[in-house]
Design a protein around this motif. Structure first.
Motif, PDB file in Angstrom:
ATOM      1  N   GLY A 155       0.800  -1.217   0.000  1.00  0.00           N
ATOM      2  CA  GLY A 155       0.000   0.000   0.000  1.00  0.00           C
ATOM      3  C   GLY A 155       0.831   1.264   0.000  1.00  0.00           C
ATOM      4  O   GLY A 155       2.038   1.257   0.267  1.00  0.00           O
ATOM      5  N   LEU A 156       0.155   2.365  -0.286  1.00  0.00           N
ATOM      6  CA  LEU A 156       0.742   3.701  -0.281  1.00  0.00           C
ATOM      7  C   LEU A 156      -0.129   4.550   0.636  1.00  0.00           C
ATOM      8  O   LEU A 156      -1.348   4.625   0.435  1.00  0.00           O
ATOM      9  CB  LEU A 156       0.750   4.269  -1.698  1.00  0.00           C
ATOM     10  CG  LEU A 156       1.386   5.642  -1.906  1.00  0.00           C
ATOM     11  CD1 LEU A 156       2.894   5.585  -1.681  1.00  0.00           C
ATOM     12  CD2 LEU A 156       1.093   6.146  -3.325  1.00  0.00           C
ATOM     13  N   TYR A 157       0.484   5.186   1.635  1.00  0.00           N
ATOM     14  CA  TYR A 157      -0.287   5.863   2.670  1.00  0.00           C
ATOM     15  C   TYR A 157       0.206   7.297   2.867  1.00  0.00           C
ATOM     16  O   TYR A 157       1.386   7.604   2.653  1.00  0.00           O
ATOM     17  CB  TYR A 157      -0.154   5.111   4.001  1.00  0.00           C
ATOM     18  CG  TYR A 157      -0.531   3.657   3.906  1.00  0.00           C
ATOM     19  CD1 TYR A 157      -1.857   3.256   4.034  1.00  0.00           C
ATOM     20  CD2 TYR A 157       0.435   2.676   3.663  1.00  0.00           C
ATOM     21  CE1 TYR A 157      -2.212   1.920   3.934  1.00  0.00           C
ATOM     22  CE2 TYR A 157       0.093   1.339   3.556  1.00  0.00           C
ATOM     23  CZ  TYR A 157      -1.230   0.967   3.688  1.00  0.00           C
ATOM     24  OH  TYR A 157      -1.582  -0.354   3.578  1.00  0.00           O
ATOM     25  N   ARG A 158      -0.710   8.144   3.308  1.00  0.00           N
ATOM     26  CA  ARG A 158      -0.297   9.481   3.706  1.00  0.00           C
ATOM     27  C   ARG A 158       0.513   9.342   5.000  1.00  0.00           C
ATOM     28  O   ARG A 158       0.073   8.686   5.955  1.00  0.00           O
ATOM     29  CB  ARG A 158      -1.504  10.384   3.916  1.00  0.00           C
ATOM     30  CG  ARG A 158      -2.322  10.616   2.646  1.00  0.00           C
ATOM     31  CD  ARG A 158      -3.292  11.762   2.829  1.00  0.00           C
ATOM     32  NE  ARG A 158      -4.314  11.775   1.802  1.00  0.00           N
ATOM     33  CZ  ARG A 158      -4.187  12.345   0.602  1.00  0.00           C
ATOM     34  NH1 ARG A 158      -3.046  12.941   0.293  1.00  0.00           N
ATOM     35  NH2 ARG A 158      -5.174  12.315  -0.278  1.00  0.00           N
ATOM     36  N   ALA A 159       1.674   9.971   5.037  1.00  0.00           N
ATOM     37  CA  ALA A 159       2.563   9.830   6.190  1.00  0.00           C
ATOM     38  C   ALA A 159       1.890  10.292   7.477  1.00  0.00           C
ATOM     39  O   ALA A 159       2.020   9.645   8.526  1.00  0.00           O
ATOM     40  CB  ALA A 159       3.851  10.620   5.951  1.00  0.00           C
ATOM     41  N   THR A 160       1.149  11.394   7.416  1.00  0.00           N
ATOM     42  CA  THR A 160       0.492  11.895   8.624  1.00  0.00           C
ATOM     43  C   THR A 160      -0.539  10.899   9.143  1.00  0.00           C
ATOM     44  O   THR A 160      -0.683  10.735  10.356  1.00  0.00           O
ATOM     45  CB  THR A 160      -0.187  13.238   8.351  1.00  0.00           C
ATOM     46  OG1 THR A 160      -1.048  13.119   7.200  1.00  0.00           O
ATOM     47  CG2 THR A 160       0.846  14.331   8.082  1.00  0.00           C
ATOM     48  N   ALA A 161      -1.242  10.230   8.231  1.00  0.00           N
ATOM     49  CA  ALA A 161      -2.246   9.244   8.653  1.00  0.00           C
ATOM     50  C   ALA A 161      -1.575   8.063   9.340  1.00  0.00           C
ATOM     51  O   ALA A 161      -2.070   7.551  10.360  1.00  0.00           O
ATOM     52  CB  ALA A 161      -3.067   8.773   7.453  1.00  0.00           C
ATOM     53  N   LEU A 162      -0.443   7.598   8.800  1.00  0.00           N
ATOM     54  CA  LEU A 162       0.283   6.490   9.426  1.00  0.00           C
ATOM     55  C   LEU A 162       0.781   6.874  10.808  1.00  0.00           C
ATOM     56  O   LEU A 162       0.685   6.093  11.762  1.00  0.00           O
ATOM     57  CB  LEU A 162       1.474   6.078   8.561  1.00  0.00           C
ATOM     58  CG  LEU A 162       1.228   5.120   7.396  1.00  0.00           C
ATOM     59  CD1 LEU A 162       2.559   4.709   6.786  1.00  0.00           C
ATOM     60  CD2 LEU A 162       0.440   3.893   7.830  1.00  0.00           C
ATOM     61  N   GLU A 163       1.334   8.063  10.918  1.00  0.00           N
ATOM     62  CA  GLU A 163       1.867   8.509  12.210  1.00  0.00           C
ATOM     63  C   GLU A 163       0.762   8.622  13.250  1.00  0.00           C
ATOM     64  O   GLU A 163       0.940   8.224  14.411  1.00  0.00           O
ATOM     65  CB  GLU A 163       2.580   9.842  12.024  1.00  0.00           C
ATOM     66  CG  GLU A 163       3.880   9.712  11.233  1.00  0.00           C
ATOM     67  CD  GLU A 163       4.408  11.038  10.733  1.00  0.00           C
ATOM     68  OE1 GLU A 163       3.701  12.062  10.905  1.00  0.00           O
ATOM     69  OE2 GLU A 163       5.520  11.070  10.178  1.00  0.00           O
ATOM     70  N   GLN A 164      -0.387   9.139  12.845  1.00  0.00           N
ATOM     71  CA  GLN A 164      -1.505   9.250  13.775  1.00  0.00           C
ATOM     72  C   GLN A 164      -2.020   7.873  14.179  1.00  0.00           C
ATOM     73  O   GLN A 164      -2.380   7.636  15.340  1.00  0.00           O
ATOM     74  CB  GLN A 164      -2.614  10.087  13.152  1.00  0.00           C
ATOM     75  CG  GLN A 164      -2.248  11.558  13.013  1.00  0.00           C
ATOM     76  CD  GLN A 164      -3.210  12.317  12.114  1.00  0.00           C
ATOM     77  OE1 GLN A 164      -4.204  11.769  11.624  1.00  0.00           O
ATOM     78  NE2 GLN A 164      -2.925  13.590  11.895  1.00  0.00           N
TER      79      GLN A 164
END
Length: 271
Positions: free
Chosen positions: A207-216
């Motif tokens: 997958g490819l994820y928004r970095a901010t979403a992963l961190e949260q």
């Protein structure tokens, strides 16, 4: 709240420009021009290559392969880890979560405890990308590519993910003017894109994820040891990206490796 503040700033700017006209029609025209210019700028930036970092998970036990290091397993004449890192070659920074070795320029880390599960490994990779010792960069990439090391079809899958992300962001930029106010459509932001198999199941480790979403998500999970990927990604808004079976196929058994090495891998239309 941030969305509403952004909208308010645009409206305030438009009203300031329209003060001399004393006309509602003029206000609408100015707002429209401001929004069109903003959307045009967004679309122009979307046409640029997507900036992303990469996390490759390579710390599994390889139990069904007799304890063999999956990353070192040759498939189609090349070690699996080499194939996956090549698929992620567009990343600004890459980290392998496992025992290594890794090529020069690639970070190496390990989840704690070892074999603590894919969620723990992903969080460890995310932390490694954000450590001061990571290669310097003016700004962190906004996207994070997550790949298991046992995906010989990774190159084709990464292309699908990047294309889907680009299309989604273009749609979001166009919709930002849909109600005359940026973000006025009220639709929830996409947090990431995952390849989906023929049954529609999301492949979280492809997958490819928004970095901010992963961190949260990592912060909300707390201790990631022995937690599931479903628990880590709970609450994320993910897009399923359909992919052929040969792209999402992973190598779990010697028979899987043999099929790939001999070219007898699943193709579109085959199960």
């Amino acid at each position: 709240m941030a969305m509403h503040r952004s909208a308010l700033r645009w409206v305030t700017m438009a009203l300031a420009r329209a003060q001399a006209s004393n006309g509602v029609v003029r206000v609408k025209v100015v707002i429209g021009k401001v929004l069109q210019a903003r959307a045009g700028s967004q679309l122009a930036s979307i046409s640029e290559p997507r900036r992303f970092d990469a996390i490759v998970l390579a710390g599994g036990r390889g139990s069904r392969l007799g304890g063999v290091d999956k990353g070192a397993l040759p498939v189609g004449g090349r070690p699996l880890l080499e194939r996956v890192l090549e698929a992620a070659r567009g990343a600004e920074r890459s980290v392998v979560v496992g025992d290594g070795p890794v090529p020069d320029g690639v970070l190496l880390t390990r989840e704690e405890p070892a074999f603590g599960g894919p969620a723990a490994a992903l969080v460890a990779g995310l932390r490694a990308l954000r450590m001061p010792s990571a290669p310097p960069n003016d700004s962190a990439a906004p996207l994070v590519l997550v790949l298991a090391c046992d995906l010989p079809g990774a190159a084709a899958g990464v292309e699908l993910l990047l294309e889907s992300a680009t299309g989604t962001e273009a749609d979001e930029a166009r919709r930002s003017t849909g109600d005359g106010i940026p973000g006025g459509c009220g639709e929830r932001t996409i947090d990431g894109w995952c390849l989906a198999d023929a049954d529609g199941r999301l492949q979280w480790l492809f997958g490819l994820y928004r970095a901010t979403a992963l961190e949260q998500a990592a912060e909300a999970l707390g201790d990631p040891a022995h937690r599931s990927m479903g628990q880590l990604f709970r609450g994320l808004n993910l897009v399923a990206v359909p992919a052929p079976a040969w792209v999402t196929m992973d190598i779990d058994t010697p028979q899987d490796a043999q099929r790939w090495s001999t070219g007898d891998k699943p193709r579109p239309g085959r199960q």
